[in-house]
Design an enzyme around this catalytic site. Sequence first.
Site, mmCIF file in Angstrom:
data_model
loop_
_atom_site.group_PDB
_atom_site.id
_atom_site.type_symbol
_atom_site.label_atom_id
_atom_site.label_comp_id
_atom_site.label_asym_id
_atom_site.label_seq_id
_atom_site.Cartn_x
_atom_site.Cartn_y
_atom_site.Cartn_z
ATOM 1 N N ASN A 11 -81.303 -16.686 -22.538
ATOM 2 C CA ASN A 11 -80.557 -17.779 -21.902
ATOM 3 C C ASN A 11 -81.013 -18.046 -20.474
ATOM 4 O O ASN A 11 -80.582 -19.014 -19.862
ATOM 5 C CB ASN A 11 -79.049 -17.491 -21.895
ATOM 6 N N HIS A 56 -82.922 -25.073 -27.322
ATOM 7 C CA HIS A 56 -82.230 -23.814 -27.641
ATOM 8 C C HIS A 56 -81.089 -24.048 -28.618
ATOM 9 O O HIS A 56 -80.794 -23.196 -29.447
ATOM 10 C CB HIS A 56 -81.708 -23.144 -26.360
ATOM 11 N N ARG A 116 -84.423 -28.406 -22.419
ATOM 12 C CA ARG A 116 -84.482 -27.023 -22.881
ATOM 13 C C ARG A 116 -83.185 -26.611 -23.578
ATOM 14 O O ARG A 116 -83.198 -25.879 -24.569
ATOM 15 C CB ARG A 116 -84.779 -26.091 -21.698
ATOM 16 N N HIS A 128 -93.336 -28.411 -21.590
ATOM 17 C CA HIS A 128 -93.564 -27.607 -20.389
ATOM 18 C C HIS A 128 -94.332 -28.374 -19.318
ATOM 19 O O HIS A 128 -94.757 -27.789 -18.337
ATOM 20 C CB HIS A 128 -94.265 -26.295 -20.758
HETATM 21 C C1 HEM Z 1 -93.144 -22.689 -28.208
HETATM 22 C C2 HEM Z 1 -92.242 -21.818 -27.863
HETATM 23 C C3 HEM Z 1 -91.584 -21.845 -26.512
HETATM 24 C C4 HEM Z 1 -91.463 -20.792 -25.679
HETATM 25 C C5 HEM Z 1 -91.950 -19.378 -25.922
HETATM 26 C C6 HEM Z 1 -90.788 -21.260 -24.493
HETATM 27 C C7 HEM Z 1 -90.466 -20.460 -23.425
HETATM 28 C C8 HEM Z 1 -89.968 -20.932 -22.228
HETATM 29 C C9 HEM Z 1 -89.683 -20.106 -21.096
HETATM 30 C C10 HEM Z 1 -89.839 -18.607 -21.034
HETATM 31 C C11 HEM Z 1 -89.263 -20.922 -20.099
HETATM 32 C C12 HEM Z 1 -88.876 -20.520 -18.683
HETATM 33 C C13 HEM Z 1 -87.403 -20.255 -18.576
HETATM 34 C C14 HEM Z 1 -87.053 -19.732 -17.220
HETATM 35 O O1 HEM Z 1 -87.786 -18.912 -16.682
HETATM 36 O O2 HEM Z 1 -86.027 -20.144 -16.676
HETATM 37 C C15 HEM Z 1 -89.270 -22.255 -20.611
HETATM 38 C C16 HEM Z 1 -88.904 -23.366 -19.905
HETATM 39 C C17 HEM Z 1 -88.767 -24.614 -20.453
HETATM 40 N N1 HEM Z 1 -88.944 -24.950 -21.781
HETATM 41 FE FE1 HEM Z 1 -89.816 -23.798 -23.173
HETATM 42 N N2 HEM Z 1 -90.523 -22.591 -24.631
HETATM 43 C C18 HEM Z 1 -90.973 -22.988 -25.847
HETATM 44 C C19 HEM Z 1 -90.836 -24.251 -26.403
HETATM 45 C C20 HEM Z 1 -90.146 -25.279 -25.802
HETATM 46 C C21 HEM Z 1 -89.745 -26.488 -26.466
HETATM 47 C C22 HEM Z 1 -89.979 -26.784 -27.939
HETATM 48 C C23 HEM Z 1 -89.117 -27.246 -25.537
HETATM 49 C C24 HEM Z 1 -88.482 -28.608 -25.698
HETATM 50 C C25 HEM Z 1 -88.871 -29.517 -26.567
HETATM 51 C C26 HEM Z 1 -89.148 -26.525 -24.289
HETATM 52 C C27 HEM Z 1 -88.671 -26.985 -23.089
HETATM 53 C C28 HEM Z 1 -88.665 -26.267 -21.914
HETATM 54 C C29 HEM Z 1 -88.342 -26.844 -20.619
HETATM 55 C C30 HEM Z 1 -88.041 -28.296 -20.331
HETATM 56 C C31 HEM Z 1 -88.381 -25.791 -19.699
HETATM 57 C C32 HEM Z 1 -88.093 -25.844 -18.198
HETATM 58 C C33 HEM Z 1 -86.658 -25.427 -17.953
HETATM 59 C C34 HEM Z 1 -86.255 -25.440 -16.498
HETATM 60 O O3 HEM Z 1 -86.937 -26.044 -15.665
HETATM 61 O O4 HEM Z 1 -85.212 -24.849 -16.204
HETATM 62 N N3 HEM Z 1 -89.750 -25.321 -24.497
HETATM 63 N N4 HEM Z 1 -89.695 -22.239 -21.925
HETATM 64 C C1 NAG Z 2 -76.710 -15.525 -19.470
HETATM 65 O O1 NAG Z 2 -76.148 -14.331 -19.973
HETATM 66 C C2 NAG Z 2 -75.601 -13.480 -18.998
HETATM 67 C C3 NAG Z 2 -75.079 -12.242 -19.694
HETATM 68 O O2 NAG Z 2 -76.064 -11.694 -20.496
HETATM 69 C C4 NAG Z 2 -74.477 -14.178 -18.250
HETATM 70 O O3 NAG Z 2 -73.980 -13.350 -17.222
HETATM 71 C C5 NAG Z 2 -75.001 -15.462 -17.642
HETATM 72 O O4 NAG Z 2 -73.973 -16.184 -17.065
HETATM 73 C C6 NAG Z 2 -75.668 -16.319 -18.730
HETATM 74 N N1 NAG Z 2 -76.278 -17.471 -18.112
HETATM 75 C C7 NAG Z 2 -75.969 -18.723 -18.468
HETATM 76 C C8 NAG Z 2 -76.722 -19.793 -17.774
HETATM 77 O O5 NAG Z 2 -75.119 -18.983 -19.304
#
Ligand code: HEM
Ligand code: NAG
Length: 324
Positions: free
Chosen positions: A93, A65, A61, A193
Amino acid sequence: MKMRFFLVASMMLLSFLEITEGGSLRKNFYKKSCPQAEEIVKNITLQHVSSRPELPAKLLRLHFHDCFVRGCDASVLIESTASNTAEKDAIPNLSLSGFDVVKDIKDAVEAKCPGVVSCADILTLAARDAVSVQFNNEQKWEVLTGRRDGTVSKSLEALINIPAPFHNISTLRQIFSSKNLTLHDLVVLSGAHTIGVGHCNLFSNRLFNFTGKGDQDPTLDSTYAKFLKTKCQGLGDTTTTVEMDPSSSTDFNSDYYPILLRKKGLFTSDATLLTTKQSRNIVKELVSQNKFFTEFAQSMKRMGAIGVLSGSDGEIRRKCSIVN
Ligand code: HEM
Ligand SMILES: *[C@@H]1O[C@H](CO)[C@@H](O)[C@H](O)[C@H]1NC(C)=O
Ligand SMILES: *[C@@H]1O[C@H](CO)[C@@H](O)[C@H](O)[C@H]1NC(C)=O
Ligand SMILES: *[C@@H]1O[C@H](CO)[C@@H](O)[C@H](O)[C@H]1NC(C)=O
Ligand SMILES: *[C@@H]1O[C@H](CO)[C@@H](O)[C@H](O)[C@H]1NC(C)=O
Ligand SMILES: *[C@@H]1O[C@H](CO)[C@@H](O)[C@H](O)[C@H]1NC(C)=O
């Protein structure tokens, strides 16, 4: 004459392919300048993953980003300063992590070859290596190298460029196409995902009061919604996380697609991939794991080439968290 035309045409095709596949990037860029670089990245990544099964998701992720804001230039790793709020402190973030692992790798690489290997390449390689661990060192996709590091990181740009979990397919398509990625790439890369977790507040609008009548999102399986409500404390629950692929959230497989087809995709941005015929057909194709792995490898290569800096652009950062 014919032959010459053929030659010119194939040279043009080749250079076109080179541009679309990432131009200046190439295989083993550090072969001469830091021969052990890729092995060091791999060794340290593997060490960390062995005690942190959630790490592949974090690094994947983080790489995503990075690439979506100013290209894959490690701008996501830069710390905010008194006068600048960096990408990592932007709203999208939430839960970004893995910074410590990148630092560990960078320290080891710098000790071997100071000032040679970019943070952007380290992150790209580490994401690949972390995900590949469970495949017995078989690299799940090829990573070309030669990226340089950017010097600018602005939180506002993360807000604009990172797709949001509530985006619909047209907005997602637009964002992806602004990165030269297709609808096909969008569906394929969403398969990431299959690993990792999401925070409740990013999907709980689908569970509670969806249209203001105390209802649920009808595109979410109602049994699954009931289950999710036992996990999430309400609309404002920013601390609870839920696995996106509940049966195997640390396994990189093609489960994302059958889950999606059963209306159990976690975010609106997942569910929306079923709303057009074209994207739904791609979802169905990717249920096949072989197909998914092949396509994912190609789309990752394209994502890893977004807006890369090369030649004398940017710099090789000495510390990934600070511009030189
Ligand atoms: C299509 C648009 C995408 C959206 C709207 C999206 C949105 C999100 C969101 C909201 C999360 C949860 C974050 C959290 O709650 O901590 C997430 C997690 C994740 N995303 Fe996406 N994502 C997208 C595309 C991608 C792409 C292109 C990748 C990598 C190639 C990716 C890899 C991941 C991974 C691995 C996680 C899990 C992170 C974790 O376990 O901390 N995502 N994504
Ligand atoms: C995400 O941003 C907030 C401030 O908006 C900061 O306090 C936090 O440490 C940031 N998280 C990461 C994982 O960098
Ligand atoms: C990486 O790990 C392997 C296996 O443990 C080891 O043989 C090799 O020397 C290590 N390479 C580097 C550059 O640390
Ligand atoms: C998608 O969302 C955008 C922005 O919120 C909106 O303008 C557009 O009408 C939506 N498209 C569809 C197909 O729902
Ligand atoms: C649901 O939304 C409606 C309309 O926005 C609001 O009046 C109502 O108080 C909400 N109910 C709950 C339980 O949040
Ligand atoms: C997308 O492709 C166009 C045309 O080749 C190029 O000018 C642009 O810089 C590319 N955008 C990104 C984000 O790579």
